[in-house]
Design an enzyme around this catalytic site. Structure first.
Site, PDB file in Angstrom:
ATOM      1  CE  LYS A 115      -3.486   0.365  -0.158  1.00 46.02           C
ATOM      2  NZ  LYS A 115      -4.553   0.674  -1.084  1.00 46.02           N
ATOM      3  CG  HIS A 169     -10.385  -3.855  -3.321  1.00 42.69           C
ATOM      4  ND1 HIS A 169     -11.522  -3.648  -2.573  1.00 42.69           N
ATOM      5  CD2 HIS A 169      -9.488  -2.940  -2.925  1.00 42.69           C
ATOM      6  CE1 HIS A 169     -11.313  -2.622  -1.758  1.00 42.69           C
ATOM      7  NE2 HIS A 169     -10.094  -2.174  -1.957  1.00 42.69           N
TER       8      HIS A 169
END
Ligand SMILES: O=C([O-])C(=O)C[C@H](O)[C@@H](O)C(=O)[O-]
Ligand SMILES: [Mg+2]
Length: 440
Positions: free
Chosen positions: A210, A337
């Site tokens: 991330k 996701h």
């Protein structure tokens, strides 16, 4: 076999929905950093139970923020008297009965979901997803079939997940927040150490970092350090739209051949198209393709090469399969996701992933970061994979004691009932303004 079916039919065959129960909960979350700010100590989730006239209970899980809960509260009574097999009716029923608060639509991004600008349709689909999963779970239990069989059957026996790496603080700034033993990860060495633990504990061999937290060259350095430590592992970087097109092109050029794909480097579909055209880097998204209406522009402009499906976004497991079929027709890849979630969602993700033939990439999951769960036997990742169970329904059982504890927490902490990563960051940096987008 016949005798067994008959006795099941005697007691459980009536799959008419008799009751729908909603339990909002708060689950513990570590201080994970992203472009918006930092995860707060607790994240809301909503657990949906659908009980049939035959006494069978099916479960579903989705985002639990106030708006989603309000929609669910309007939808739940409208399902009583319907059959658990009538999942196709959910969008129409939701559109008739569930209003979406205007305040929820005025936010520039859906902080709960990271999927571009919120609209009523998207929010309703997220709620529908949990009802659909609960209905399929109940139907599967009533018919003694796993959910994957209700979706046409599995094409694989296990589903691969990727290790989801985050820059993070050692602990939350709040004194009474839960603690863990991960320590801080704020540089390439910290990220590599985190990946080693994910690999050791869960066997992940594919990693996603991330990004959008530090200047892009620092995040590119972390990716290069990962590539050195795990030379055979597919790697991804996801700054959640935090970069300009120019920055995205620069990072894409630098990481070509190192990344499997770059995820949402920039926010808009035309911007993504420019980045792909200028770099050749495969781009994935869970931000610019999050509903059917966004597909034509994105696919015709070749803006995305991999769509990150998410049954919570798209309205459930059947909708996820429809999305996968559209992607297949356009030669676009499919992966999955995730947002912070528990075992019911992991079970649902695994069941649908098992049925998608061209699921070409390891799926995302936040689950290893969660210390709570609401199922009696939490999943175990083996070699980074979750086995696809053939147990009827989702193959999980609700842990009612755990559910009650997490609901008590929700009752006790009204300030945590909406995910707000910006507010979390403002505790440390009162001038934090993430919306000066793009950040780099
Ligand atoms: O792939 C993504 O964009 C996400 O996983 C969105 C999440 O909300 C993630 O950014 C997070 O949990 O901070
Ligand atoms: Mg993403």
């Amino acid at each position: 076999m016949t005798g067994h079916r008959t006795s099941a039919a005697d007691t459980t065959a009536d799959t008419t929905i008799a009751d729908v129960r909603l339990t909002p909960i708060l689950i513990a979350d570590p201080p994970l950093l992203n472009v918006q700010g930092v995860h707060q100590p607790y994240v809301p989730r909503l657990i949906v139970e659908v009980e049939t006239e035959g006494g069978i209970v099916g479960v579903g899980e989705t985002l639990g923020d106030t708006t989603y809960l309000e929609i669910a509260r309007q939808l739940a009574p409208a399902l009583v008297g319907r059959r658990t097999s009538e999942t196709n009716l959910l969008p129409a029923i939701a559109a008739c009965v569930a209003d979406v608060d205007a305040g929820a639509l005025s936010s520039p991004t859906d902080t709960a979901g990271f999927r571009g600008t919120p609209n009523a349709g998207k929010l309703r689909l997220s709620v529908i997803s949990a009802f659909e999963v609960a209905m399929l779970d109940a139907l599967g239990k009533a018919t003694e079939l796993p959910v994957h069989a209700l979706l046409g059957g599995k094409v694989r026996d296990s589903v691969e997940y990727s290790g989801y790496l985050f820059y993070r603080w050692a602990e939350h700034p709040q004194d009474d927040a839960p603690r863990d033993d991960w320590g801080a990860a704020l540089d390439p060495a910290g990220i590599v150490e985190q990946a080693r633990r994910f690999h050791r504990d869960h066997g992940f061999t594919s990693f996603k970092l991330k990004g959008g937290v530090f200047p892009p060259d620092e995040e590119a350095a972390a990716i290069r350090a990962l590539a050195e430590a795990f030379p055979d592992s597919p790697l991804r970087l996801d700054p959640n739209g935090g970069w300009s097109v120019g920055t995205s092109l620069k990072v894409a050029a630098e990481l070509t051949g190192v990344l499997e794909y770059l995820e949402d480097p920039t926010t808009s579909t035309p911007g993504m198209a420019q980045v792909h055209e200028g770099s050749g880097m495969p781009l994935a998204t869970n931000m610019c393709v999050t509903r059917l209406g966004e597909i034509p522009e994105a696919f015709t402009k070749d803006a995305v090469q991999v769509v990150l499906s998410d049954h919570h976004y798209w309205g459930g497991l059947r909708a996820t399969k429809e999305l996968a079929a559209i992607c297949s027709a356009f030669g676009v890849g499919v992966s999955m996701h995730s947002n912070t979630h528990l075992g019911i969602s992991l079970a649902a993700m695994t069941q649908v992933a098992a049925t998608v033939p061209h699921l070409d990439y390891a799926c995302d999951t936040h689950r290893p970061w969660q210390t709570d769960d609401v199922i009696t036997v939490p999943h175990v990742f083996r070699e980074g994979r979750i086995e696809v169970t053939d147990t009827p329904g989702l193959g999980v059982e609700l842990d009612r004691d755990a559910l009650a504890v997490l609901h008590e927490r929700w009752l006790a902490m009204p300030g945590m009932r909406d995910r707000d990563d910006e507010a979390g960051m403002r505790l440390v940096d009162p001038r934090w303004t993430p919306h000066s987008s793009p950040r780099w």
